[in-house]
Design a protein around this motif. Structure first.
Motif, PDB file in Angstrom:
ATOM      1  N   ALA A 119      62.102  12.209 -17.626  1.00 59.45           N
ATOM      2  CA  ALA A 119      62.352  12.891 -18.902  1.00 59.45           C
ATOM      3  C   ALA A 119      61.820  12.061 -20.062  1.00 59.45           C
ATOM      4  N   LYS A 120      61.139  12.720 -20.983  1.00 60.48           N
ATOM      5  CA  LYS A 120      60.498  12.039 -22.121  1.00 60.48           C
ATOM      6  C   LYS A 120      61.519  11.246 -22.945  1.00 60.48           C
ATOM      7  N   ALA A 121      62.714  11.767 -23.113  1.00 59.73           N
ATOM      8  CA  ALA A 121      63.735  11.057 -23.894  1.00 59.73           C
ATOM      9  C   ALA A 121      64.041   9.695 -23.262  1.00 59.73           C
ATOM     10  N   GLU A 122      64.102   9.660 -21.939  1.00 61.55           N
ATOM     11  CA  GLU A 122      64.354   8.412 -21.219  1.00 61.55           C
ATOM     12  C   GLU A 122      63.210   7.435 -21.434  1.00 61.55           C
ATOM     13  N   VAL A 123      61.991   7.947 -21.391  1.00 59.21           N
ATOM     14  CA  VAL A 123      60.793   7.130 -21.570  1.00 59.21           C
ATOM     15  C   VAL A 123      60.767   6.563 -22.985  1.00 59.21           C
ATOM     16  N   GLU A 124      61.053   7.395 -23.970  1.00 59.18           N
ATOM     17  CA  GLU A 124      61.069   6.933 -25.361  1.00 59.18           C
ATOM     18  C   GLU A 124      62.136   5.870 -25.580  1.00 59.18           C
ATOM     19  N   GLU A 125      63.295   6.064 -24.964  1.00 58.93           N
ATOM     20  CA  GLU A 125      64.375   5.074 -25.079  1.00 58.93           C
ATOM     21  C   GLU A 125      63.942   3.749 -24.453  1.00 58.93           C
ATOM     22  N   ALA A 126      63.353   3.814 -23.260  1.00 58.80           N
ATOM     23  CA  ALA A 126      62.885   2.603 -22.574  1.00 58.80           C
ATOM     24  C   ALA A 126      61.829   1.886 -23.417  1.00 58.80           C
ATOM     25  N   ALA A 127      60.888   2.645 -23.963  1.00 58.58           N
ATOM     26  CA  ALA A 127      59.830   2.060 -24.797  1.00 58.58           C
ATOM     27  C   ALA A 127      60.435   1.391 -26.030  1.00 58.58           C
ATOM     28  N   GLY A 128      61.452   2.000 -26.603  1.00 62.48           N
ATOM     29  CA  GLY A 128      62.126   1.418 -27.768  1.00 62.48           C
ATOM     30  C   GLY A 128      62.800   0.103 -27.440  1.00 62.48           C
ATOM     31  N   ILE A 129      63.456   0.047 -26.293  1.00 65.22           N
ATOM     32  CA  ILE A 129      64.131  -1.191 -25.866  1.00 65.22           C
ATOM     33  C   ILE A 129      63.095  -2.294 -25.637  1.00 65.22           C
ATOM     34  N   ILE A 130      61.994  -1.943 -24.950  1.00 68.02           N
ATOM     35  CA  ILE A 130      60.924  -2.917 -24.704  1.00 68.02           C
ATOM     36  C   ILE A 130      60.375  -3.419 -26.040  1.00 68.02           C
ATOM     37  N   SER A 131      60.083  -2.500 -26.945  1.00 65.40           N
ATOM     38  CA  SER A 131      59.519  -2.863 -28.250  1.00 65.40           C
ATOM     39  C   SER A 131      60.427  -3.816 -29.014  1.00 65.40           C
ATOM     40  N   ASN A 132      61.694  -3.469 -29.094  1.00 61.16           N
ATOM     41  CA  ASN A 132      62.641  -4.303 -29.852  1.00 61.16           C
ATOM     42  C   ASN A 132      62.740  -5.705 -29.269  1.00 61.16           C
ATOM     43  N   LYS A 133      62.836  -5.785 -27.941  1.00 56.54           N
ATOM     44  CA  LYS A 133      63.008  -7.090 -27.309  1.00 56.54           C
ATOM     45  C   LYS A 133      61.737  -7.932 -27.419  1.00 56.54           C
ATOM     46  N   VAL A 134      60.580  -7.301 -27.220  1.00 57.32           N
ATOM     47  CA  VAL A 134      59.314  -8.037 -27.314  1.00 57.32           C
ATOM     48  C   VAL A 134      59.092  -8.526 -28.744  1.00 57.32           C
ATOM     49  N   ARG A 135      59.366  -7.689 -29.720  1.00 57.80           N
ATOM     50  CA  ARG A 135      59.176  -8.104 -31.125  1.00 57.80           C
ATOM     51  C   ARG A 135      60.121  -9.248 -31.492  1.00 57.80           C
ATOM     52  N   ALA A 136      61.352  -9.180 -31.013  1.00 55.45           N
ATOM     53  CA  ALA A 136      62.311 -10.260 -31.281  1.00 55.45           C
ATOM     54  C   ALA A 136      61.843 -11.562 -30.625  1.00 55.45           C
ATOM     55  N   ALA A 137      61.379 -11.464 -29.379  1.00 56.73           N
ATOM     56  CA  ALA A 137      60.898 -12.653 -28.673  1.00 56.73           C
ATOM     57  C   ALA A 137      59.662 -13.218 -29.370  1.00 56.73           C
ATOM     58  N   GLU A 138      58.752 -12.336 -29.791  1.00 56.08           N
ATOM     59  CA  GLU A 138      57.540 -12.775 -30.492  1.00 56.08           C
ATOM     60  C   GLU A 138      57.916 -13.548 -31.754  1.00 56.08           C
ATOM     61  N   SER A 139      58.840 -13.013 -32.519  1.00 52.38           N
ATOM     62  CA  SER A 139      59.281 -13.647 -33.750  1.00 52.38           C
ATOM     63  C   SER A 139      59.917 -15.012 -33.464  1.00 52.38           C
ATOM     64  N   GLU A 140      60.780 -15.069 -32.462  1.00 51.51           N
ATOM     65  CA  GLU A 140      61.437 -16.339 -32.110  1.00 51.51           C
ATOM     66  C   GLU A 140      60.436 -17.362 -31.605  1.00 51.51           C
TER      67      GLU A 140
END
Length: 112
Positions: free
Chosen positions: A84-105
């Motif tokens: 389901a696209k909603a699941e995919v969008e949620e997963a992509a959002g979680i990946i994005s947030n965590k990767v951006r936080a790690a990049e910043s740190e």
């Protein structure tokens, strides 16, 4: 508490701090554009392209201890089974947030 874990990277570097810094620098240079491309593919309903970018990032995300395999799996499965696209969008959002936080740190921690 850090969003990343360098245990695997440090093990691979074997105490070589210059090598460690190169690996971190490479992560910072290569992962954000791949992440962006994956997000664009998700937005465009291009499951195959999203799979390619998610799959390409997987070893680095694991190496940096980001614990995103369940979310990567959702995106990979999307191209095979039509998750389901909603699941995919949620997963992509979680990946994005965590990767951006790690990049910043990582930029802060390694003064890059």
């Amino acid at each position: 508490m850090s969003t990343y874990n360098l245990e695997s990277v440090e093990e691979m570097a074997g105490g070589d701090q210059d090598f460690l810094k190169v690996v971190v620098q490479t992560f910072i240079e290569e992962i954000p554009p791949d992440l962006e491309a994956m997000n664009e593919a998700v937005a465009a309903d291009n499951a195959g392209m999203a799979y390619q970018y998610a799959h390409k990032m997987k070893p680095n995300l694991q190496m940096f201890g980001l614990e995103l395999m369940p979310q990567i799996k959702v995106i990979e499965e999307w191209s095979k089974s039509g998750t389901a696209k909603a699941e995919v969008e949620e997963a992509a959002g979680i990946i994005s947030n965590k990767v951006r936080a790690a990049e910043s740190e990582l930029k802060k921690d390694f003064e890059l």
